[in-house]
Every structure is written in C-alpha cells, then in structure tokens.
Design an enzyme around this catalytic site. Structure first.
Site, PDB file in Angstrom:
ATOM      1  N   HIS A   1      48.065   7.281 116.365  1.00 54.37           N
ATOM      2  CA  HIS A   1      46.833   8.100 115.950  1.00 54.37           C
ATOM      3  C   HIS A   1      45.998   7.882 117.362  1.00 54.37           C
ATOM      4  O   HIS A   1      45.676   9.157 117.595  1.00 54.37           O
ATOM      5  CB  HIS A   1      45.954   7.306 114.766  1.00 54.37           C
ATOM      6  CG  HIS A   1      46.054   7.634 113.277  1.00 54.37           C
ATOM      7  ND1 HIS A   1      47.145   7.296 112.794  1.00 54.37           N
ATOM      8  CD2 HIS A   1      45.305   8.503 112.577  1.00 54.37           C
ATOM      9  CE1 HIS A   1      47.189   7.774 111.733  1.00 54.37           C
ATOM     10  NE2 HIS A   1      46.065   8.330 111.414  1.00 54.37           N
TER      11      HIS A   1
ATOM     12  N   HIS B   1      45.446  -1.365 113.036  1.00 55.04           N
ATOM     13  CA  HIS B   1      46.067  -1.710 114.386  1.00 55.04           C
ATOM     14  C   HIS B   1      45.237  -2.786 115.032  1.00 55.04           C
ATOM     15  O   HIS B   1      43.899  -2.885 114.547  1.00 55.04           O
ATOM     16  CB  HIS B   1      45.978  -0.522 115.178  1.00 55.04           C
ATOM     17  CG  HIS B   1      47.018   0.497 114.926  1.00 55.04           C
ATOM     18  ND1 HIS B   1      48.457   0.384 115.208  1.00 55.04           N
ATOM     19  CD2 HIS B   1      46.910   1.682 114.364  1.00 55.04           C
ATOM     20  CE1 HIS B   1      49.013   1.587 114.824  1.00 55.04           C
ATOM     21  NE2 HIS B   1      48.152   2.191 114.250  1.00 55.04           N
TER      22      HIS B   1
END
Length: 271
Positions: A156, A209
């Site tokens: 992303h 993440h």
C-alpha cells in the site's frame, strides 16, 4: 485518427517509434512479472508464538489495495491527460502515461519480489494463523495465512508513494510557468504526499504492517517513481519547463519546438 491529428500539433505523433515501443514492452514486463511472482512459493519463516509484535487482532483495513491503486494512478493520469488535451500535445499525454506506469510497475515488481523472498510476518499473523498446539500448525484459511507472511515491504505504501511522487513532480513542473512562490509549490507538494503518508499510517493502525515495512515501502515507491519521471521529464526543481524531455532521436524538435501559431504570435509581439 484524422481528427486527433487535426487537434494535436502536426508533429505530435513523432513519439510513435521503435524505442518507445521497447520502453512500453518493459513497462508491460514490470507488471506481468510482478503478477507472476505471486505464484512462487513464499519463504516461510518459523513462527515465534510468544512474539507480541505478531499477536495483534486481525481487523478491517481502512483502504483496500484496489482502491489505493485506483486513487494513486487514476487521479494523476486523468489530470495529466486533460492537460495534454488542453495543450494539444499527444507527447505530453504519452510521456505522462509512460512515466507513471513505469514508475508504478517498477515499484510493484520490487515490492512483490521482496514480499515473497523476505516473508516477514504481519502484526496480525497469529490471529490469521489460528495455531493448533496438537497439530503444531496453523489452521486458518490458507490464503489468509500466506498473506500474513507478506509484511515487508508495505505494498500500500509503495503504491501510494509511487503514484503521488509522480503527481508531485508533475504538478511542480507544470506550476513553474504560473507561480514562483516557494510556499505555493510547497503546498502543491504537500497535498499528494499527505495522502500517501495517510495510507502508510493506516497500514500500521490496521496491524497490517510494522513501522519499518511502511517506511521501506514508501522509499521504494518514491525512488522508483522519481527515476522514471526524470527519465521522460525535466527536473522541476532545477529547470522550469512544463514540457517533456527529449529522449530519443528527433523528439527534441517535436517537444521543444513551439507550435506554428505560438511562433507567429512571438514574432508579432516583437514587431
């Protein structure tokens, strides 16, 4: 095609040559290879069951991969295409698409390769895994578990920074002829990068993440996109030019030479 030739400058189609076709082949290869990497078995690290950094709850993500990719590419390309039509320059449009897709494709290739080979566990991995002490294995859905091994780097973040870096450099280059205000240019830079930074932050908030993943992902996107942009456009911070760069053969004349009506207007102003 005839109507397009009438709309654009006479020599606007000079970019259609072998060298640019080769460039487009490489862009296609970037995207294709990055997709094929997903079929390669992921490197499977040992699972540290007592590691709190991978023991967070699996939550709903604030922005999906598809939405992020759509925003990061569609908005910049829509605007650059519109400006290219207004300026009647197919070279402008061509270089915009080529540099944007090359930067994003290279970013995706590097990101997917590292994800596959590093195999770092996501912060919510144990929630995905559903570890069974008797079986000594994960019992969660295979796709979810495998996805949980792709934490490094953040896709992303790299996607958002690739698209927004291209957008920032493009906007700065186009604003050179309209303003010399440093704060105005700073504002132009801030808006797209704010979106990319927000995307990176959500990935940490959603426990998809670790902080290092989004930092490295952002760097990959920024560097890859900047390199591809500067291949086809002038450096907006050193040369104030809204025109694409001369790259191959006689493209310099096609890009840099003013259109006939602009040239006549310049002569008339001198007289």
């Amino acid at each position: 095609m005839a109507s397009l030739r009438q709309w654009f400058a006479k020599d606007s189609w000079d970019w259609f040559n072998r060298n640019y076709i080769i460039d487009w082949v490489f862009v296609f290869a970037f995207w294709l290879i990055s997709h094929l990497i997903s079929f390669i078995p992921i490197f499977e690290r040992n699972i540290p069951l007592k590691d709190e950094s991978i023991g967070h709850k699996h939550t709903h993500e604030q922005i999906s991969s598809e939405t992020n990719r759509l925003i990061s590419l569609s908005i910049p390309l829509t605007i650059t295409t519109a400006i290219g039509f207004v300026r009647r320059s197919s070279v402008h449009i061509h270089h915009s698409w080529l540099s944007a897709l090359a930067g994003s494709g290279l970013t995706r290739l590097v990101t997917e390769f590292l994800k596959n080979r590093v195999g770092r566990l996501r912060p919510d991995f144990l929630s995905r895994c559903k570890w069974d002490d008797d079986l000594k294995a994960c019992t969660g859905a295979l796709s979810s578990v495998q996805g949980g091994r792709k934490s490094f780097p953040s896709g992303h973040s790299s996607t958002a920074f690739a698209g927004m870096t291209f957008f920032v450099l493009y906007l700065v280059s186009q604003s050179a002829g309209y303003t010399s205000s440093k704060l105005c240019r700073l504002f132009i830079i801030t808006l797209p990068l704010f979106y990319a930074t927000w995307v990176a932050i959500t990935r940490v908030e959603d426990y998809r993440h670790h902080v290092g993943d989004v930092v490295v992902g952002g760097i990959i996107g920024l560097v890859s996109s900047a390199v591809c942009f500067l291949t086809y456009w002038h450096n907006p911070f050193s040369k104030a030019s809204p025109s694409p760069r001369s790259v191959y053969g006689e493209m310099g004349e096609a890009i840099e030479r003013p259109r006939r009506d602009e040239y006549q207007l310049a002569l008339g102003s001198e007289v």
